[in-house]
Design a protein around this motif. Structure first.
Motif, short mmCIF file in Angstrom:
data_model
loop_
_atom_site.label_atom_id
_atom_site.label_comp_id
_atom_site.label_asym_id
_atom_site.label_seq_id
_atom_site.Cartn_x
_atom_site.Cartn_y
_atom_site.Cartn_z
N THR A 84 0.81 -1.22 0.00
CA THR A 84 0.00 0.00 0.00
C THR A 84 0.84 1.27 0.00
OG1 THR A 84 -0.10 -0.02 2.43
CG2 THR A 84 -1.84 -1.18 1.26
N ILE A 125 0.06 4.16 -2.83
CA ILE A 125 -1.20 4.90 -2.69
C ILE A 125 -1.21 5.68 -1.38
CG2 ILE A 125 -2.40 2.92 -1.68
CD1 ILE A 125 -4.95 3.95 -3.03
N PRO A 176 -5.18 -1.52 -0.75
CA PRO A 176 -5.60 -0.14 -1.03
C PRO A 176 -6.96 0.20 -0.43
CG PRO A 176 -4.66 -1.15 -2.99
CD PRO A 176 -4.80 -2.25 -1.97
N THR A 185 -7.80 3.45 2.06
CA THR A 185 -8.89 4.42 1.86
C THR A 185 -9.87 4.38 3.03
OG1 THR A 185 -10.09 2.77 0.52
CG2 THR A 185 -8.70 4.36 -0.65
#
Length: 419
Positions: free
Chosen positions: A30, A33, A156, A160
């Protein structure tokens, strides 16, 4: 289909090692991102975010084989956990310092990438001591490849989620803290604590002195390029067929295709020579890349992208078997880490190559890049067929406590392939 996987997961320590490794690798999966979202939230530009992510990637590519070699020399707990802690602390420094001091920001992300523990290579080194049958080890390699696709899909989403619940800073801190816990879960397990690499011949090239391994690394450099170029070529296509939502579906379809392919591949036993099978799998990859150039409407394009991913995980799983065969004695973790590094470098090179190609010729020529790169990979495997198919130098996997005079020393699976 699931019988083989369930048999693996029922083996003592297997589920714990697999889950712990996947959790421990979340920060790496990750990082790009998470860095992008954090830099943008701090008011930085996309160029700065991309540069910081690139520094992390380069440092990671350098660190993996180096740490892998140290693992082979010193054992897993002495390397994996300290590296995970240092990587997490470096990312925490980045999260708290932000981008106010660019030299500090670059140094922090470089440290986080450099000290990323080689858990992926470490897990593959452990399978032979946890699973006693050759066919089980090869099935575990396939399951490992499938699990990677799940991790790169779920990771990801977790970032988020953290961002939506808290902040981008919290996402960096939480994901890296969880990663340290995953590494801790692995290194305190009995297989990790008692694993010892085979005695190794002192050589500055380490695993890279194996011609068979070098051939595999060259081939997977271009497979990585193919995958990286697809991620770039899909951007202008999506811009013309629905925007970001279409791009998201294309990337999800690529991972889903690999997940399905890897699941089916690992659910059965395969007779025959793995080097020959790898050439067939890479040839099928190339064949499935070609229809992307048709660029139909969004729905059939998503289906074609899924098809393009189907043979990726099987090819990676088959490569694991061959890397295990060709790794010189005492270098198995380093050898697997080199495969990870080479694939990552190839992916980055693919994005770099596809960018100018897309600017010059649009998405059509961008989708030609993966077919060309895959074709070059197939040529490499064909030209080096005898080297890749040759029996490896052989190695041993030692299990049991380092101080136990009765610990078992077993031959590595180095010839034949049944999964």
């Amino acid at each position: 289909m699931a019988t083989g996987y369930l048999e693996i997961l029922r083996a003592r320590h297997a589920a714990r090692l697999l889950v712990g490794t996947l959790v421990g690798r979340l920060p790496n999966a990750t990082a790009a991102i998470a860095i992008l979202l954090f830099v943008r939230a701090e008011g930085g530009t996309y160029s700065l975010a991309g540069a910081l992510a690139a520094v992390y990637g380069v440092a990671n590519a350098v660190g993996q084989p180096v740490l892998g070699r140290i693992v082979d020399l010193r054992g897993q707990p002495r390397v994996q956990l300290p590296a995970a802690v240092l990587s997490g602390l470096s990312m925490a420094l980045f999260a708290f310092a932000g981008i106010g001091s660019l030299p500090l920001a670059y140094a922090a992300v470089a440290g986080a990438g450099l000290f990323t523990p080689p858990l992926e290579g470490g897990l593959r080194a452990l399978w032979s001591s946890v699973l006693r049958r050759e066919d089980q080890v090869h099935t575990a390699y396939a399951m490992d490849a499938v699990a990677q696709e799940v991790m790169f899909t779920v990771g990801p989403l977790l970032v988020t989620l953290c961002v939506s619940l808290w902040s981008t800073q919290a996402a960096l801190l939480v994901i890296n803290a969880v990663g340290v816990l995953g590494a801790l879960s692995v290194v305190v397990s009995e297989p990790s604590r008692t694993w010892r690499s085979a005695p190794r011949e002192a050589h500055w090239l380490g695993a890279l002195r194996s011609p068979g391994l070098l051939a595999l690394l060259a081939a997977f450099l271009f497979i990585g390029m193919a995958l990286g170029s697809i991620t770039v070529a899909s951007v202008p296509y999506a811009d013309e067929h629905g925007g970001d939502a279409v791009y998201g579906w294309l990337m999800a379809a690529l991972g889903f295709g690999a997940l399905v392919g890897g699941t089916v591949y690992g659910a059965r036993q395969w007779a025959g020579e793995p080097a020959r099978r790898l050439r067939v799998l890479v040839a099928l990859l190339v064949v499935c890349y070609l229809p992307l150039m048709l660029m139909p409407d969004a729905v059939p394009m998503v289906a074609l992208t899924a098809l393009a991913g189907v043979f990726l995980a099987p090819a990676i799983a088959c490569a694991f078997v061959l890397v295990d065969r060709h790794a010189p004695r005492g270098t198995v973790t380093e050898a697997f880490s080199w495969l990870v590094t080479t694939f990552t470098v190839g992916h980055s090179a693919g994005t770099g190559v596809a960018g100018p190609v897309v600017e010059a010729g649009g998405a059509l020529w961008g989708f030609a890049v993966p077919a060309v790169a895959g074709g070059v990979s197939l040529l490499v495997l064909t030209a080096t067929g005898r080297v890749v198919a040759a029996p490896g130098r052989g190695a041993v996997v030692a299990t049991g406590s380092e101080n136990d005079p009765n610990r078992a020393v077993e031959p590595r699976f180095s010839s034949g392939d049944r999964a």
